[in-house]
Write a protein that holds these residues in place. Structure first.
Motif, PDB file in Angstrom:
ATOM      1  N   ARG A 433       0.802  -1.213   0.000  1.00  9.88           N
ATOM      2  CA  ARG A 433       0.000   0.000   0.000  1.00  9.88           C
ATOM      3  C   ARG A 433       0.844   1.276   0.000  1.00  9.88           C
ATOM      4  NH1 ARG A 433      -3.798   3.153   2.857  1.00  9.88           N
ATOM      5  NH2 ARG A 433      -2.413   3.160   4.645  1.00  9.88           N
ATOM      6  N   THR A 434       1.851   1.301   0.872  1.00 10.49           N
ATOM      7  CA  THR A 434       2.656   2.520   0.953  1.00 10.49           C
ATOM      8  C   THR A 434       3.340   2.795  -0.381  1.00 10.49           C
ATOM      9  OG1 THR A 434       4.402   1.128   1.848  1.00 10.49           O
ATOM     10  CG2 THR A 434       3.167   2.478   3.404  1.00 10.49           C
ATOM     11  N   LEU A 435       3.804   1.723  -1.016  1.00 10.88           N
ATOM     12  CA  LEU A 435       4.512   1.900  -2.281  1.00 10.88           C
ATOM     13  C   LEU A 435       3.555   2.370  -3.372  1.00 10.88           C
ATOM     14  CD1 LEU A 435       7.110   1.660  -3.797  1.00 10.88           C
ATOM     15  CD2 LEU A 435       6.728  -0.788  -4.063  1.00 10.88           C
ATOM     16  N   ALA A 436       2.364   1.786  -3.396  1.00 10.52           N
ATOM     17  CA  ALA A 436       1.380   2.203  -4.391  1.00 10.52           C
ATOM     18  C   ALA A 436       1.030   3.675  -4.186  1.00 10.52           C
ATOM     19  CB  ALA A 436       0.130   1.340  -4.286  1.00 10.52           C
ATOM     20  N   MET A 437       0.913   4.058  -2.915  1.00 11.08           N
ATOM     21  CA  MET A 437       0.538   5.444  -2.627  1.00 11.08           C
ATOM     22  C   MET A 437       1.566   6.416  -3.141  1.00 11.08           C
ATOM     23  SD  MET A 437      -1.292   5.282   1.088  1.00 11.08           S
ATOM     24  CE  MET A 437      -0.105   6.159   1.884  1.00 11.08           C
ATOM     25  N   SER A 438       2.842   5.998  -3.158  1.00  9.27           N
ATOM     26  CA  SER A 438       3.808   6.964  -3.630  1.00  9.27           C
ATOM     27  C   SER A 438       4.191   6.754  -5.089  1.00  9.27           C
ATOM     28  CB  SER A 438       5.011   7.046  -2.688  1.00  9.27           C
ATOM     29  OG  SER A 438       5.830   5.961  -2.848  1.00  9.27           O
ATOM     30  N   ALA A 439       4.300   5.515  -5.550  1.00  9.21           N
ATOM     31  CA  ALA A 439       4.726   5.329  -6.944  1.00  9.21           C
ATOM     32  C   ALA A 439       3.586   5.575  -7.928  1.00  9.21           C
ATOM     33  CB  ALA A 439       5.297   3.930  -7.141  1.00  9.21           C
ATOM     34  N   TYR A 440       2.345   5.366  -7.483  1.00  9.47           N
ATOM     35  CA  TYR A 440       1.207   5.522  -8.393  1.00  9.47           C
ATOM     36  C   TYR A 440       0.229   6.569  -7.896  1.00  9.47           C
ATOM     37  CZ  TYR A 440       3.154   1.272 -10.194  1.00  9.47           C
ATOM     38  OH  TYR A 440       4.030   0.361 -10.714  1.00  9.47           O
ATOM     39  N   ALA A 441       0.793   7.669  -7.359  1.00 13.08           N
ATOM     40  CA  ALA A 441      -0.060   8.703  -6.812  1.00 13.08           C
ATOM     41  C   ALA A 441      -0.981   9.296  -7.870  1.00 13.08           C
ATOM     42  CB  ALA A 441       0.799   9.799  -6.184  1.00 13.08           C
ATOM     43  N   ASP A 442      -0.643   9.106  -9.148  1.00 12.46           N
ATOM     44  CA  ASP A 442      -1.490   9.663 -10.206  1.00 12.46           C
ATOM     45  C   ASP A 442      -2.638   8.729 -10.579  1.00 12.46           C
ATOM     46  OD1 ASP A 442       0.430   7.876 -11.226  1.00 12.46           O
ATOM     47  OD2 ASP A 442       0.212   8.692 -13.239  1.00 12.46           O
ATOM     48  N   LEU A 443      -2.673   7.545  -9.990  1.00 12.21           N
ATOM     49  CA  LEU A 443      -3.710   6.581 -10.353  1.00 12.21           C
ATOM     50  C   LEU A 443      -4.635   6.298  -9.170  1.00 12.21           C
ATOM     51  CD1 LEU A 443      -1.472   3.925 -12.157  1.00 12.21           C
ATOM     52  CD2 LEU A 443      -2.763   5.775 -13.213  1.00 12.21           C
ATOM     53  N   ASP A 444      -5.906   6.048  -9.473  1.00 15.11           N
ATOM     54  CA  ASP A 444      -6.787   5.464  -8.465  1.00 15.11           C
ATOM     55  C   ASP A 444      -6.512   3.969  -8.475  1.00 15.11           C
ATOM     56  OD1 ASP A 444      -8.284   7.864  -7.897  1.00 15.11           O
ATOM     57  OD2 ASP A 444      -9.150   7.628  -9.901  1.00 15.11           O
ATOM     58  N   THR A 445      -6.731   3.304  -7.347  1.00 11.46           N
ATOM     59  CA  THR A 445      -6.471   1.866  -7.379  1.00 11.46           C
ATOM     60  C   THR A 445      -7.680   1.052  -6.950  1.00 11.46           C
ATOM     61  OG1 THR A 445      -5.482   2.062  -5.209  1.00 11.46           O
ATOM     62  CG2 THR A 445      -3.975   1.846  -7.022  1.00 11.46           C
ATOM     63  N   SER A 446      -7.809  -0.089  -7.596  1.00 12.67           N
ATOM     64  CA  SER A 446      -8.803  -1.081  -7.215  1.00 12.67           C
ATOM     65  C   SER A 446      -8.049  -2.369  -6.959  1.00 12.67           C
ATOM     66  CB  SER A 446      -9.779  -1.353  -8.367  1.00 12.67           C
ATOM     67  OG  SER A 446     -10.486  -0.193  -8.700  1.00 12.67           O
ATOM     68  N   VAL A 447      -8.535  -3.152  -6.024  1.00 11.58           N
ATOM     69  CA  VAL A 447      -7.861  -4.413  -5.730  1.00 11.58           C
ATOM     70  C   VAL A 447      -8.848  -5.568  -5.841  1.00 11.58           C
ATOM     71  CG1 VAL A 447      -6.516  -5.702  -4.038  1.00 11.58           C
ATOM     72  CG2 VAL A 447      -6.325  -3.210  -4.133  1.00 11.58           C
ATOM     73  N   LEU A 626       9.925  -5.897  -0.679  1.00  9.35           N
ATOM     74  CA  LEU A 626      10.167  -4.465  -0.472  1.00  9.35           C
ATOM     75  C   LEU A 626      11.160  -4.270   0.665  1.00  9.35           C
ATOM     76  CD1 LEU A 626       9.340  -1.582  -1.253  1.00  9.35           C
ATOM     77  CD2 LEU A 626       7.438  -1.761   0.334  1.00  9.35           C
ATOM     78  N   GLU A 627      10.976  -5.051   1.742  1.00  5.17           N
ATOM     79  CA  GLU A 627      11.894  -4.950   2.876  1.00  5.17           C
ATOM     80  C   GLU A 627      13.291  -5.384   2.483  1.00  5.17           C
ATOM     81  OE1 GLU A 627      10.645  -7.326   6.250  1.00  5.17           O
ATOM     82  OE2 GLU A 627       8.694  -6.292   6.176  1.00  5.17           O
ATOM     83  N   ILE A 628      13.364  -6.495   1.748  1.00  3.52           N
ATOM     84  CA  ILE A 628      14.664  -7.089   1.484  1.00  3.52           C
ATOM     85  C   ILE A 628      15.374  -6.391   0.326  1.00  3.52           C
ATOM     86  CG2 ILE A 628      15.896  -9.210   0.902  1.00  3.52           C
ATOM     87  CD1 ILE A 628      13.557 -10.764   2.152  1.00  3.52           C
TER      88      ILE A 628
END
Ligand code: ADP
Ligand code: MG
Length: 691
Positions: A433-447, A626-628
């Motif tokens: 989630r955190t990564l999506a929030m920053s890398a894809y801030a221009d997109l809305d997301t659906s899961v 992401l951690e590793i």
């Protein structure tokens, strides 16, 4: 008033045109650029460490007397200088040295040096340390400061950059840096102003908290980290604004195409698929271009969702383009869509870079006239020569690498070049989630957070390649029982040629050992038609075993395949392995994945493969990755500059993502602030992920 941005670095002492050119390579033109060329770590040279207390890997300053200095012949000639202090010994070794060095470093000389401890043939050694003969006294405790370490480019050394930054700091008294963040925000988070923060990180005072600085957690660093993350967020929101400044065709379908389509499917949609469809339908009915990312774990059924979105466009009299990253995947989509949509009277066209001559002319004409309602292919779909008649929806599959640039460029492809198409991007790489929030801030997301019912878990085993014979037997048994298998060859070299070669060798070897099986081979270097025909044979069950490179990583869907062998999994990222494993477990029968590693496995490697063995939850696996390995690996954009920060570290600083997302919209109301912050942090080299 002049600002630091208007003052050229050539104003600094010692910066002529040659140096200015090198600085320009680092994106440094003005004094302000230089001040935002930030140290990414520090060295602690504030105290001399007793030689007796050193451990391998320590980076330290030591001081002592030269006991002896010898020319040692060995495999490579070197100058070996043994130092002694009260507590022990240390060797400085130089493979390159000049006469002056040899003359200085003689018995009895007092030397202070700085380096990293390595195990050497003469005990602990420093290779090519920085050193001083007859050094001046050390600064007293309480006066010494940490030494900043800067990013460099060829032809500029650390001391040079350090000196220039120190000079640049001298300008701050007359020209403070403009602080664009509201004071209330800074006080809320107890962060210093920008000028103080910049001063501190370039030149930490002696009493600054050393451990915080070393870890990047000092308030001055955190202030800059936050501003950097904010600038990235703003730049993506700006892209979104630029795209959505265009109007889009609202897709308000008439007729019952979606119902007809659903009726012919052998299954009904999952709750998650229905929910995501609702979100997409809502977006598509607006006169503003949709910008939506659909995430769904492998096998969650994204293709059906894409088809339903396509039908909404077609039902409104518009055209759809579906793009996939590889020929194999695009081809598979073409067949799927053909099977689903042709019975509904819909016309489809196939277009890839490899479609040539008359076929190409026909495809282009069908797209341009609107006769083709759906065009499916690789990124060749968006070359300039491809003119759509009435393109209103672009579907991008398995292509989270499809970057901001491409999303911007698509604006121009819509109806009459005026109306921007809606964009739906699908990815099977679950993005934390955190990564999506920053890398894809221009997109809305659906899961799509639910798998179709009845899926059996995949049993994953981790085995050394010394068990290869057993594994080959396992393939034989599975195929004899009427099932199919993948054998995936990987290589660490990113060279496609070598990968293909390895796969060829393996295919041959397996063919010799498994003469009763029908074995096919796919890799990136095959002609598109050959690839397609091998895939088709595998899909239809003519082939028992498919030897492949990682080209089958995404999307390939053969439900009867229930065993996958992955060679050298330790060389791949977890997310990528999860994708590959997702090629099985798509049908009724129990499925298996064998991770065949090459020993010895590092502890880290062991932990990673265990994580994969123990979980099938793509989101959990992506969090681990992401951690590793960091965001570049998870997104597959390591080479493209997306998510490359000067100071921010995604793991360490992820606590900022949420607050930054909250503060961004208010700042977007102030275009001058937005462009100043973007200019400050992303400079003129805004580089977005390229396909
Ligand atoms: P992915 O999300 O990995 O792209 P696909 O769209 O390829 O997944 O779907 C995987 C498989 O599941 C396909 O064979 C597809 O026909 C099937 N499928 C999709 N949705 C459902 C559903 N609701 N119920 C049962 N099977 C489904
Ligand atoms: Mg798919």
């Amino acid at each position: 008033m002049t600002s630091l941005d208007d003052i050229s670095v050539t104003q600094l002492k010692g910066v002529g045109s040659a140096l200015a050119e090198k600085l320009a390579k680092l994106g440094i033109h003005s004094i302000q650029d230089l001040l935002f060329h930030l140290p990414y770590r520090y060295e602690d040279r504030t105290r001399v460490v007793p030689m007796g207390s050193l451990r391998i890997g320590d980076i330290a300053v030591v001081e002592g007397d030269v006991m002896k200095a010898d020319l040692v012949m060995g495999r490579r000639r070197s100058l070996q200088v043994t130092l002694r202090d009260d507590s022990g010994f240390l060797v400085m070794r130089f493979f390159h040295f000049n006469a002056a060095q040899k003359n200085h470093l003689t018995e009895g000389a007092r030397v202070r040096c700085f380096g990293e401890v390595r195990p050497g043939r003469a005990g602990y050694e420093f290779y090519h340390p920085e050193y001083q003969v007859s050094p001046p006294p050390m600064a007293a405790a309480g006066e010494a400061t940490l030494t900043p370490v800067y990013p460099l480019t060829e032809g500029i050394q650390q001391p040079r950059v350090r000196g220039l930054c120190q000079q640049a700091l001298g300008y701050l008294a007359r020209f403070p840096i403009k602080d664009w963040l509201p004071p209330s925000l800074l006080s809320d988070y107890q962060l210093p102003g920008i000028t103080d923060a910049v001063k501190l990180v370039h030149s930490p005072p002696a009493d600054a908290a050393v451990h915080l600085l070393m870890e990047g957690r000092h308030p001055a660093q955190q202030r800059l980290v936050m501003e950097e993350l904010l600038a990235h967020q703003l730049s993506l929101l700006q892209v979104r604004e630029q795209i959505q400044a265009r109007a889009a065709l609202p897709l308000l379908p008439t007729g019952d195409l979606p119902e007809q389509f659903l009726d012919q499917l052998p299954f009904s949609l999952t709750g998650a698929q229905k929910q995501v469809m609702k979100e997409i339908r809502q977006d598509l009915s607006q006169p503003v271009p949709m910008l939506r990312l659909v995430q769904g774990d492998v096998g969650s059924g994204k293709t059906v969702v894409a088809a339903l979105a396509a039908l909404q466009a077609i039902g409104s009299g518009a055209q759809v383009a579906l793009m996939a990253p590889t020929e194999i995947l695009a081809e598979q989509h073409f067949r799927n869509f053909q099977g689903w949509l042709a019975p509904l009277g819909i016309e489809l066209t196939w277009l890839s870079g490899k479609v040539k001559g008359k076929a190409r002319q026909e495809a282009l004409a069908a797209v341009a006239s609107g006769q083709a309602q759906v065009a499916i292919g690789t990124h060749a779909l968006f070359q300039d020569e491809v003119q759509f008649h009435r393109l209103a929806l672009v579907l991008v599959d398995e292509q989270h690498r499809f970057g901001v640039h491409q999303r911007l460029a698509l604006r121009e492809k819509g109806v009459g070049g005026q109306l921007a198409p809606h964009q739906l991007i699908m990815t099977a790489t679950p993005i934390p989630r955190t990564l999506a929030m920053s890398a894809y801030a221009d997109l809305d997301t659906s899961v799509i957070d639910e798998l179709p019912p009845g899926r059996k878990p995949i049993e994953t085993v981790v085995l050394p390649d010394s068990r290869r014979d057993d594994i080959v037997e396992r393939v034989r048994t599975a195929c004899r029982q009427g099932r199919q298998a993948y054998w995936v060859c990987t290589l660490i070299e990113e060279s496609e040629a070598l990968q293909c070669q390895a796969a060829e060798v393996t295919a041959q070897e397996l063919a010799e050992r498994l003469p009763d099986l029908k074995i096919g081979l796919v890799h990136g270097r095959l002609k598109a038609v050959d690839k397609a025909s091998v895939m088709e044979q595998f899909k239809s069950g003519e082939l028992d075993l498919l030897v492949a490179t990682t080209v089958i990583e995404v999307g390939v869907d053969v439900p009867n395949a229930s065993l996958i062998i992955i060679e050298n999994p330790e060389r791949l990222g977890l997310a990528q392995l999860h994708q590959l494993r997702g090629r099985v477990g798509r049908g009724e029968q129990a499925s298996f994945c064998v991770l065949m590693y090459h020993p010895p496995l590092s502890n880290n490697g062991k932990a990673r493969l265990q994580a994969l063995r123990d979980s099938q939850d793509g989101f959990f696996i992506a969090e681990k990755d992401l951690e590793i390995r960091g965001p570049g690996e998870v997104l597959g954009t390591r080479q493209t500059g997306l998510m490359q920060f000067r100071l921010a570290d995604f793991e360490r600083d992820k606590g900022w993502i949420e607050p930054v997302k909250e503060m961004a919209p208010a700042l977007m109301q102030q275009p001058a602030v937005v462009s100043a912050l973007i200019r400050r942090w992303l400079g003129e080299n805004i580089r977005y992920g390229e396909v």
